[in-house]
Design a protein around this motif. Structure first.
Motif, PDB file in Angstrom:
ATOM      1  N   HIS A 177       0.753  -1.477   0.303  1.00 47.42           N
ATOM      2  CA  HIS A 177       0.229   0.346   0.228  1.00 47.42           C
ATOM      3  C   HIS A 177       0.942   1.189   0.074  1.00 47.42           C
ATOM      4  O   HIS A 177       2.366   1.182  -0.212  1.00 47.42           O
ATOM      5  CB  HIS A 177      -0.864   0.057   1.537  1.00 47.42           C
ATOM      6  CG  HIS A 177      -0.174  -0.140   2.164  1.00 47.42           C
ATOM      7  ND1 HIS A 177       0.565  -1.029   2.658  1.00 47.42           N
ATOM      8  CD2 HIS A 177      -0.490   0.804   3.620  1.00 47.42           C
ATOM      9  CE1 HIS A 177       0.868  -0.861   4.139  1.00 47.42           C
ATOM     10  NE2 HIS A 177       0.368   0.677   4.323  1.00 47.42           N
ATOM     11  N   ASP A 218       5.526   4.430   5.276  1.00 46.08           N
ATOM     12  CA  ASP A 218       6.612   3.193   6.250  1.00 46.08           C
ATOM     13  C   ASP A 218       6.813   1.649   5.084  1.00 46.08           C
ATOM     14  O   ASP A 218       7.028   1.022   5.701  1.00 46.08           O
ATOM     15  CB  ASP A 218       6.115   3.204   6.867  1.00 46.08           C
ATOM     16  CG  ASP A 218       4.261   2.493   7.264  1.00 46.08           C
ATOM     17  OD1 ASP A 218       4.070   2.997   6.710  1.00 46.08           O
ATOM     18  OD2 ASP A 218       4.165   2.004   8.401  1.00 46.08           O
ATOM     19  N   HIS A 219       6.170   2.246   4.115  1.00 46.68           N
ATOM     20  CA  HIS A 219       6.282   0.650   3.166  1.00 46.68           C
ATOM     21  C   HIS A 219       6.494   0.486   1.552  1.00 46.68           C
ATOM     22  O   HIS A 219       6.670  -0.119   1.043  1.00 46.68           O
ATOM     23  CB  HIS A 219       4.343   0.328   2.519  1.00 46.68           C
ATOM     24  CG  HIS A 219       4.035  -0.848   4.544  1.00 46.68           C
ATOM     25  ND1 HIS A 219       4.245  -1.745   4.811  1.00 46.68           N
ATOM     26  CD2 HIS A 219       3.341   0.707   5.322  1.00 46.68           C
ATOM     27  CE1 HIS A 219       3.387  -1.393   6.459  1.00 46.68           C
ATOM     28  NE2 HIS A 219       2.898  -1.152   6.288  1.00 46.68           N
ATOM     29  N   ASP A 269      -0.307  -3.410   5.732  1.00 49.05           N
ATOM     30  CA  ASP A 269      -1.345  -2.814   7.322  1.00 49.05           C
ATOM     31  C   ASP A 269      -3.030  -3.567   7.373  1.00 49.05           C
ATOM     32  O   ASP A 269      -3.611  -2.884   7.732  1.00 49.05           O
ATOM     33  CB  ASP A 269      -0.675  -1.529   7.125  1.00 49.05           C
ATOM     34  CG  ASP A 269       0.585  -1.450   7.406  1.00 49.05           C
ATOM     35  OD1 ASP A 269       0.896  -2.113   7.718  1.00 49.05           O
ATOM     36  OD2 ASP A 269       0.769   0.095   7.692  1.00 49.05           O
ATOM     37  N   HIS A 329       2.569  -4.414  11.428  1.00 51.89           N
ATOM     38  CA  HIS A 329       2.821  -4.345  12.074  1.00 51.89           C
ATOM     39  C   HIS A 329       3.083  -5.193  13.468  1.00 51.89           C
ATOM     40  O   HIS A 329       2.146  -5.656  13.056  1.00 51.89           O
ATOM     41  CB  HIS A 329       2.009  -2.933  12.283  1.00 51.89           C
ATOM     42  CG  HIS A 329       2.819  -1.631  11.427  1.00 51.89           C
ATOM     43  ND1 HIS A 329       3.298  -0.914  11.709  1.00 51.89           N
ATOM     44  CD2 HIS A 329       2.285  -1.149  10.038  1.00 51.89           C
ATOM     45  CE1 HIS A 329       3.591  -0.129  10.826  1.00 51.89           C
ATOM     46  NE2 HIS A 329       2.913  -0.076  10.188  1.00 51.89           N
TER      47      HIS A 329
HETATM   48 ZN   LIG Z   1       2.031   0.376   7.887  1.00 53.22          ZN
END
Ligand SMILES: [Zn+2]
Length: 256
Positions: free
Chosen positions: A76, A80-81, A190, A227
């Motif tokens: 996505h 952070d990805h 996520d 996560h």
């Molecule tokens: Zn994330």
């Protein structure tokens, strides 16, 4: 299956690893590496270039297949990805079409500007400055996917079969999960926060619940969340216990 929640690579099937980053809070995401012979597929990059470089170095030490990563999947569009994509710009980078579109809307340069403005943003700024202090958003080139899909895309990594399944909009506009049917492994992005509260950027919640059902229908033995620690196979069998399945179900309670 290893259950320790420690930073680094954890082999979840033969030639398949999860890369975990405790404590799984803001920006501390997981990633994955799928190998098949000399071929390799990376599931997600990390929040900045330093962290992504460190991860790639760890992967190269574990398997020569990581020397030249052929395919990268962004589950996505959250930074952070995908903000580490510049370090794998030579690979084919794959995401859903909706993810690719969303990725251009919040590049790292916008995060960097937000961090510079944080001191003048009052308490919200203090919060941002604190949670994102460990990360560097400066000079991160925007590297978008080079291949997009809708609904589903089946790939091969050497002899291994990998299915990308679009399950969004839920967490974001274009969520996808990565399924290895023969190994019973699912990288959920996520769609699953294990041990942390999920955040709904896109929704609606009904789609997220449907996404959870689709993951359960895959009957995974190993669930690698976006996560938090790995979710285990025994708990999938023992429905209703507060392990893997319970974790997935627990997403629903705070959202309903
Ligand atoms: Zn994330």
């Amino acid at each position: 299956m290893p259950t320790a929640y420690e930073k680094g690579l954890h082999e979840v099937a033969d030639g398949v690893w999860a890369y975990l980053q405790p404590d799984g809070g803001w920006g501390w995401s997981n990633a994955g590496l799928v190998t098949g012979g000399d071929a390799s597929l990376l599931v997600d990059t990390l929040f900045d270039l330093r962290l992504t470089a460190e991860m790639l170095e760890v992967m190269r030490r574990v398997t020569p297949a990581a020397e030249d990563i052929g395919t990268v999947v962004n589950t996505h569009a959250n930074g952070d990805h995908c903000y580490g994509n510049a370090l794998v710009a030579g690979s084919e980078i794959v995401s859903t079409a909706r993810c690719a579109e969303e990725m251009g809307q919040l590049p790292a340069s916008t995060m960097a500007a937000m961090m510079r403005a944080a001191p003048s943003l009052g308490r919200a700024g203090e919060f941002l400055a604190r949670i994102f202090a460990p990360f560097s958003f400066d000079d991160v080139p925007l590297t978008l996917p080079s291949r997009t899909f809708e609904d589903r895309l089946d790939l091969r990594v050497g002899d291994r079969h990998v299915s990308l399944i679009e399950v969004g909009p839920a967490h974001t506009a274009g969520d996808a999960v990565v399924h290895l049917p023969a190994e019973g492994v699912v990288f959920t992005g996520d769609i699953l926060f294990h041990g942390g509260h999920p955040i709904v950027w896109a929704g609606p919640v009904a789609n997220w619940i449907a996404a959870c059902d689709r993951i359960l229908d895959l009957e995974p033995a190993v669930v690698v969340p976006g996560h938090g620690p790995l979710a285990g196979p025994r708990s999938i069998d023992a429905q209703g216990t507060p392990d893997a399945l319970g974790v997935i179900l627990s997403i629903r309670r705070p959202l309903l």
